[in-house]
Design a protein around this motif. Structure first.
Motif, short mmCIF file in Angstrom:
data_model
loop_
_atom_site.label_atom_id
_atom_site.label_comp_id
_atom_site.label_asym_id
_atom_site.label_seq_id
_atom_site.Cartn_x
_atom_site.Cartn_y
_atom_site.Cartn_z
N LEU A 1 0.84 -1.19 0.00
CA LEU A 1 0.00 0.00 0.00
C LEU A 1 0.88 1.25 0.00
CD1 LEU A 1 -2.73 1.38 0.06
CD2 LEU A 1 -2.76 1.11 2.56
N GLY A 2 1.93 1.24 0.80
CA GLY A 2 2.85 2.36 0.80
C GLY A 2 3.49 2.57 -0.56
N LEU A 3 3.85 1.48 -1.22
CA LEU A 3 4.42 1.56 -2.56
C LEU A 3 3.43 2.13 -3.56
CD1 LEU A 3 6.34 -1.81 -2.47
CD2 LEU A 3 7.39 0.37 -3.10
N LEU A 4 2.19 1.70 -3.45
CA LEU A 4 1.16 2.18 -4.37
C LEU A 4 0.93 3.68 -4.19
CD1 LEU A 4 -0.50 0.62 -6.47
CD2 LEU A 4 -2.36 0.49 -4.82
N ILE A 5 0.90 4.13 -2.95
CA ILE A 5 0.72 5.55 -2.68
C ILE A 5 1.93 6.33 -3.20
CG2 ILE A 5 0.55 7.29 -0.86
CD1 ILE A 5 -0.95 5.17 0.82
N LYS A 6 3.12 5.85 -2.88
CA LYS A 6 4.34 6.55 -3.29
C LYS A 6 4.42 6.69 -4.80
CE LYS A 6 9.02 5.67 -4.25
NZ LYS A 6 9.94 4.57 -4.51
N ASP A 7 4.08 5.63 -5.53
CA ASP A 7 4.26 5.62 -6.98
C ASP A 7 3.14 6.33 -7.74
OD1 ASP A 7 6.59 4.20 -6.65
OD2 ASP A 7 5.68 2.24 -7.02
N ASN A 8 1.99 6.56 -7.10
CA ASN A 8 0.84 7.08 -7.83
C ASN A 8 0.23 8.36 -7.29
OD1 ASN A 8 0.19 4.78 -9.90
ND2 ASN A 8 0.54 3.72 -7.96
N ALA A 9 0.59 8.74 -6.07
CA ALA A 9 0.00 9.96 -5.49
C ALA A 9 0.47 11.20 -6.25
CB ALA A 9 0.37 10.07 -4.02
N GLY A 10 -0.43 12.16 -6.39
CA GLY A 10 -0.10 13.40 -7.08
C GLY A 10 0.46 14.45 -6.15
N ALA A 11 0.81 15.59 -6.72
CA ALA A 11 1.41 16.68 -5.95
C ALA A 11 0.49 17.17 -4.85
CB ALA A 11 1.79 17.82 -6.89
N ASP A 12 -0.83 17.10 -5.08
CA ASP A 12 -1.77 17.56 -4.06
C ASP A 12 -1.68 16.74 -2.78
OD1 ASP A 12 -2.73 15.36 -5.49
OD2 ASP A 12 -4.83 15.82 -5.01
N PHE A 13 -1.46 15.42 -2.95
CA PHE A 13 -1.31 14.57 -1.78
C PHE A 13 -0.05 14.93 -1.00
CE2 PHE A 13 0.95 10.95 0.08
CZ PHE A 13 0.04 10.55 1.04
N TRP A 14 1.08 15.01 -1.70
CA TRP A 14 2.35 15.28 -1.02
C TRP A 14 2.32 16.64 -0.33
CZ3 TRP A 14 5.24 11.19 -0.38
CH2 TRP A 14 5.17 10.15 -1.32
N GLY A 15 1.73 17.62 -0.99
CA GLY A 15 1.64 18.95 -0.39
C GLY A 15 0.72 18.97 0.81
N GLY A 16 -0.46 18.34 0.68
CA GLY A 16 -1.42 18.33 1.78
C GLY A 16 -0.91 17.59 3.00
N ALA A 17 -0.16 16.50 2.75
CA ALA A 17 0.36 15.69 3.86
C ALA A 17 1.65 16.26 4.42
CB ALA A 17 0.60 14.26 3.39
N GLY A 18 2.22 17.25 3.74
CA GLY A 18 3.48 17.83 4.20
C GLY A 18 4.65 16.88 4.06
N LEU A 19 4.63 16.06 3.02
CA LEU A 19 5.67 15.06 2.79
C LEU A 19 6.42 15.34 1.50
CD1 LEU A 19 3.60 11.85 3.69
CD2 LEU A 19 5.21 13.06 5.17
N VAL A 20 7.64 14.80 1.42
CA VAL A 20 8.45 14.93 0.22
C VAL A 20 8.68 13.54 -0.36
CG1 VAL A 20 10.68 15.68 -0.73
CG2 VAL A 20 9.60 16.98 1.13
N LYS A 21 8.31 13.33 -1.60
CA LYS A 21 8.38 12.01 -2.21
C LYS A 21 9.79 11.43 -2.18
CE LYS A 21 7.16 9.46 -6.42
NZ LYS A 21 6.55 9.56 -7.76
N ASP A 22 10.79 12.26 -2.39
CA ASP A 22 12.17 11.78 -2.43
C ASP A 22 12.63 11.18 -1.10
OD1 ASP A 22 12.33 12.52 -5.05
OD2 ASP A 22 13.44 14.38 -4.68
N ASP A 23 11.97 11.55 -0.02
CA ASP A 23 12.34 11.00 1.29
C ASP A 23 12.02 9.50 1.38
OD1 ASP A 23 13.20 13.48 2.09
OD2 ASP A 23 11.37 13.96 3.23
N PHE A 24 11.23 9.00 0.44
CA PHE A 24 10.81 7.60 0.47
C PHE A 24 11.46 6.79 -0.65
CE2 PHE A 24 7.62 10.18 2.50
CZ PHE A 24 7.38 9.50 3.68
N ALA A 25 12.65 7.22 -1.06
CA ALA A 25 13.35 6.56 -2.17
C ALA A 25 13.68 5.10 -1.85
CB ALA A 25 14.64 7.32 -2.50
#
Length: 288
Positions: free
Chosen positions: A220-244
């Motif tokens: 589930l984490g992989l699915l979110i990481k690979d498919n979530a849009g910018a709105d998700f990352w911004g709203g959650a206050g997360l940076v995608k690269d932190d989950f490399a």
């Protein structure tokens, strides 16, 4: 006409016999039945992790970190409670079939067939709940904070060393199989729920590793990481690269493989074979 009432609970020796009989029943069950019950087992554990995730939204802001984790562990226990009460099949508790093999009641082929069927079915059941949670947009709850809990949890799981993952797998199934073993002593649903809840809460709150639970949480984490849009990352206050480090190869090689092996050792050997050895005289003589 008087009747002799059954004891309030089984003795430890009787529990060992009951556990072995249950293991024999699992290993000799028809593969289709095992598969169908394995589907429900994987789904119930996934639902337990859904409940856990909800309980942890906002927990990072609490001063009492341990208390939040304990609450998460207790609500996660819902998954194993459902497994025990409905007779579902779970790979981690199926490792106890080593007791029936030690007694010579089943063959190695029957044992490994049961393990394989239940393992695949658990994975399929976990992925079914994953699909429903993902397609339902549950991961967007609380401005994406719900999905954030999943991402952080999944990342932590794939960053263990091989030895750490293996050891945490041992500790996890030590507690899971203790919970299942203790549940054999109960006569009522209440007895079984009480027997299961706290050992499971211990393993979850402390961060031990359960192979079937990880079949849900990490994908589930992989699915979110690979498919979530910018709105998700911004709203959650997360940076995608932190989950490399959260990758499929890390999931299978750095987590699922060593955790599965650890689960076999912790449940099958440290609980199943350990108690089988202690109480084998009872099984042959009927006396403790």
């Amino acid at each position: 006409m008087s009747t002799i009432s059954e004891p309030f609970m089984l003795s430890p020796a009787q529990m060992a016999q009951t556990a072995e009989d249950a293991a024999y029943g699992k290993a000799t069950s028809k593969p289709l039945k095992s598969f169908m019950l394995g589907l429900t087992g994987g789904a119930f554990i996934a639902l337990g992790f859904v409940f856990y995730t909800t309980s942890q939204v906002g927990a990072a802001n609490l001063a009492w970190w341990g208390g939040a984790k304990v609450v998460g562990g207790i609500v996660f226990a819902t998954g194993l409670v459902l497994v025990v009460l409905t007779g579902a099949e779970l790979f981690t508790s199926s490792t106890l079939t080593l007791t029936a093999r030690a007694s010579g009641r089943i063959t190695w082929a029957q044992l490994f067939r049961n393990w394989g069927v239940v393992y695949v079915a658990n994975f399929a059941g976990a992925l079914t709940i994953l699909a429903l949670v993902y397609l339902g947009g549950v991961w967007r709850n609380a401005n994406g904070a719900w999905g954030g809990v999943v991402l952080h949890s999944a990342l932590t799981k794939v960053q263990h060393t091989y030895v750490e993952a293996f050891t945490l797998g041992i500790l996890c199934n030590l507690m899971v199989c203790l919970a299942v073993w203790a549940a054999y002593s109960g006569r009522t649903a209440t007895d079984k729920i009480l027997a299961v809840t706290m050992p499971v809460a211990l393993f979850v709150s402390t961060g031990f590793e359960h192979s079937v639970a990880n079949m849900f949480m990490i994908p589930l984490g992989l699915l979110i990481k690979d498919n979530a849009g910018a709105d998700f990352w911004g709203g959650a206050g997360l940076v995608k690269d932190d989950f490399a480090d959260l990758t499929w190869s890390h999931f299978f090689l750095h987590n699922l493989a060593p955790v599965t092996l650890g689960n076999i050792v912790g449940g099958g050997i440290m609980i199943g074979i350990f108690y089988w050895t202690i109480f084998r005289r009872y099984r042959t003589t009927g006396r403790p």
